[in-house]
Design a protein around this motif. Sequence first.
Motif, PDB file in Angstrom:
ATOM      1  N   PHE A  45       0.825  -1.197   0.000  1.00  0.00           N
ATOM      2  CA  PHE A  45       0.000   0.000   0.000  1.00  0.00           C
ATOM      3  C   PHE A  45       0.863   1.252   0.000  1.00  0.00           C
ATOM      4  O   PHE A  45       0.452   2.299  -0.475  1.00  0.00           O
ATOM      5  CB  PHE A  45      -0.928   0.017   1.214  1.00  0.00           C
ATOM      6  N   TRP A 292      -6.460  -2.541   4.474  1.00  0.00           N
ATOM      7  CA  TRP A 292      -6.689  -1.438   3.536  1.00  0.00           C
ATOM      8  C   TRP A 292      -7.114  -0.186   4.292  1.00  0.00           C
ATOM      9  O   TRP A 292      -6.596   0.917   4.078  1.00  0.00           O
ATOM     10  CB  TRP A 292      -7.753  -1.904   2.550  1.00  0.00           C
ATOM     11  N   VAL A 293      -8.053  -0.378   5.215  1.00  0.00           N
ATOM     12  CA  VAL A 293      -8.512   0.759   6.024  1.00  0.00           C
ATOM     13  C   VAL A 293      -7.344   1.293   6.841  1.00  0.00           C
ATOM     14  O   VAL A 293      -7.158   2.501   6.968  1.00  0.00           O
ATOM     15  CB  VAL A 293      -9.670   0.326   6.940  1.00  0.00           C
ATOM     16  N   ALA A 295      -4.264   1.303   6.057  1.00  0.00           N
ATOM     17  CA  ALA A 295      -3.344   2.042   5.205  1.00  0.00           C
ATOM     18  C   ALA A 295      -3.913   3.389   4.776  1.00  0.00           C
ATOM     19  O   ALA A 295      -3.188   4.227   4.261  1.00  0.00           O
ATOM     20  CB  ALA A 295      -3.002   1.211   3.979  1.00  0.00           C
ATOM     21  N   THR A 296      -5.230   3.583   4.971  1.00  0.00           N
ATOM     22  CA  THR A 296      -5.874   4.767   4.408  1.00  0.00           C
ATOM     23  C   THR A 296      -6.263   5.801   5.447  1.00  0.00           C
ATOM     24  O   THR A 296      -5.913   6.971   5.320  1.00  0.00           O
ATOM     25  CB  THR A 296      -7.147   4.352   3.639  1.00  0.00           C
TER      26      THR A 296
END
Lengths: 387, 156
Positions: A45, A292-293, A295-296
């Motif tokens: 990511f 994913w969350v 990394a965001t």
Amino acid sequence: MRGSFAGIEMNIWLDGLIRVLLIVGVMTVVVMGLIYIERKVLARFQMRLGPTRTGPVGLLQSVADALKLVAKEDFRPAKADPWVFEFAPYFVFVPIFLMFVAIPFTLGWQIRVLDLGLFYLLAVSSVNIVGWVMAGWSSDNRYAMLGALRAVAQAISYELPLVMSVIAVAMVANSLNLNEIVRDQAVVPNIVWQPLPFFIFFVAMLAELNRPPFDISVGESEMVGGPYVEYSGIRWSMFFLAEYAAMFILSLLVAAVFLGGGAWPFGEELGPLWQLLLTAIKASLVMFVIFWVRATVPRLRIDQLMSFSWKVLLPVAFAQIVVNGLILVYEMPNAATNVLLALTSGAGVVFVGWVINRNINRPRPRPVLLNRAAVAAAAGARSEAAR
Amino acid sequence: MIGILKSMSVTMSTFLRKPVTREYPEMHRELPERDRAFPILLWAAEDNEPFCTGCHACERACPVECMTVLMKDNPNHKSVGGESSRRKIIDKFWIDYARCMRCNICVEVCNFDAIAMNNTWGGHEKSVYDRADLVMDLPQLLSQSRSGELKPWVAP
């Protein structure tokens, strides 16, 4: 008493021992794999490679880490409460492993099939809060104490939406037995009929796991690790193990309760191994979204965190339960019930999205340091008087 | 919420991109031709001797005094029956790479274009266990140019 494991009759103690060893063995290996995978995925990511040096493509990184942690000094601060300090990791660690008992990997195969499996899971999952408080209190460290209190506040706040969203699903599935819930989804998974509880469960799950963006209790940049500050070596690794084990188990739970577990989309005719694979794929997807969350989304403030739980998630979860009850009580034909459920729940998701969006984009009031008009008026009055 | 979804799509796009990491010891990036590692001496292949005449210009110009130059009469000069047109030639040359600050002044003052900055990875990977090993003598200074490792470079 006699027990049976995988069809073989044996002493019940031996049976229990095998099951416990299975849990501990599987969980340890899975957690080590998860840590490696998380590091790899997070690295991608951020357009990095992640661990590559230990073993082929860094596969042995977790083994190296585990060895390092085991070999490290098990340090205890001089003024720490010895018993509470030493036992806190077990109180975090054991409840998470207890959750493993009721997880349905395939239809009809789990460590123990419990009629109130969902209830058992939710009851057991909140015990580890005690471990955090013990760790924070006994460490004789302000960061640890603050972190523990934050963790408790957060865990208790998000426990409620978590439970309520699952109750909404249990109403639709008409059972608390996880096996029944999975079997019920052979045609269409629950996420279609109940997207709102899925959303609430996912968010509350992130908070329960202390995963970003809800990691204020262990956030390195403000709490220097929260309740774990004073821990090192094997005890710290037990906290870590518990964290990742909880993530694994809750992902499996999401896969079972919302995504249809081993049943959807191929039904029960599939062999147990394929069902296991299907469950694993679904759980991996959930875990990927968690990474994913992470990394965001940046970390929330504690007031945002609490108000999101109490002002948005919990009322909406209650509303979902009430609406579900209203729809289910009339016993309409199946299709009509399902469509109504999907529509109301989807509207709920849109509503929650709108609330979040409105709050993110709300104009922030700026602090007024100086009332310029009043200052100018006072200056004018002074000059008038001087004249 | 829309903002969060947007940022999720951004991170997904970075996830699908190729990592920018280069695993350095295994993988060497190509260096630019004017890369400036440590100074080395150049080899005049046509005369089979170094370009350097030992004129001490670089030694005098060096701000950190890392160079030591000794000159001698060229045994291969035309006056003694050889082929070279260099009357004097370098006898001994030491550069202390531990002192050198890679300022490029020696290259600029050289009247014979006999010294250049190393533009290969060999010029960068100079770690040793003893500082004394960083003092390079004449054969070491000439070896890279002599073996053709050095990339030809254009003066600015």
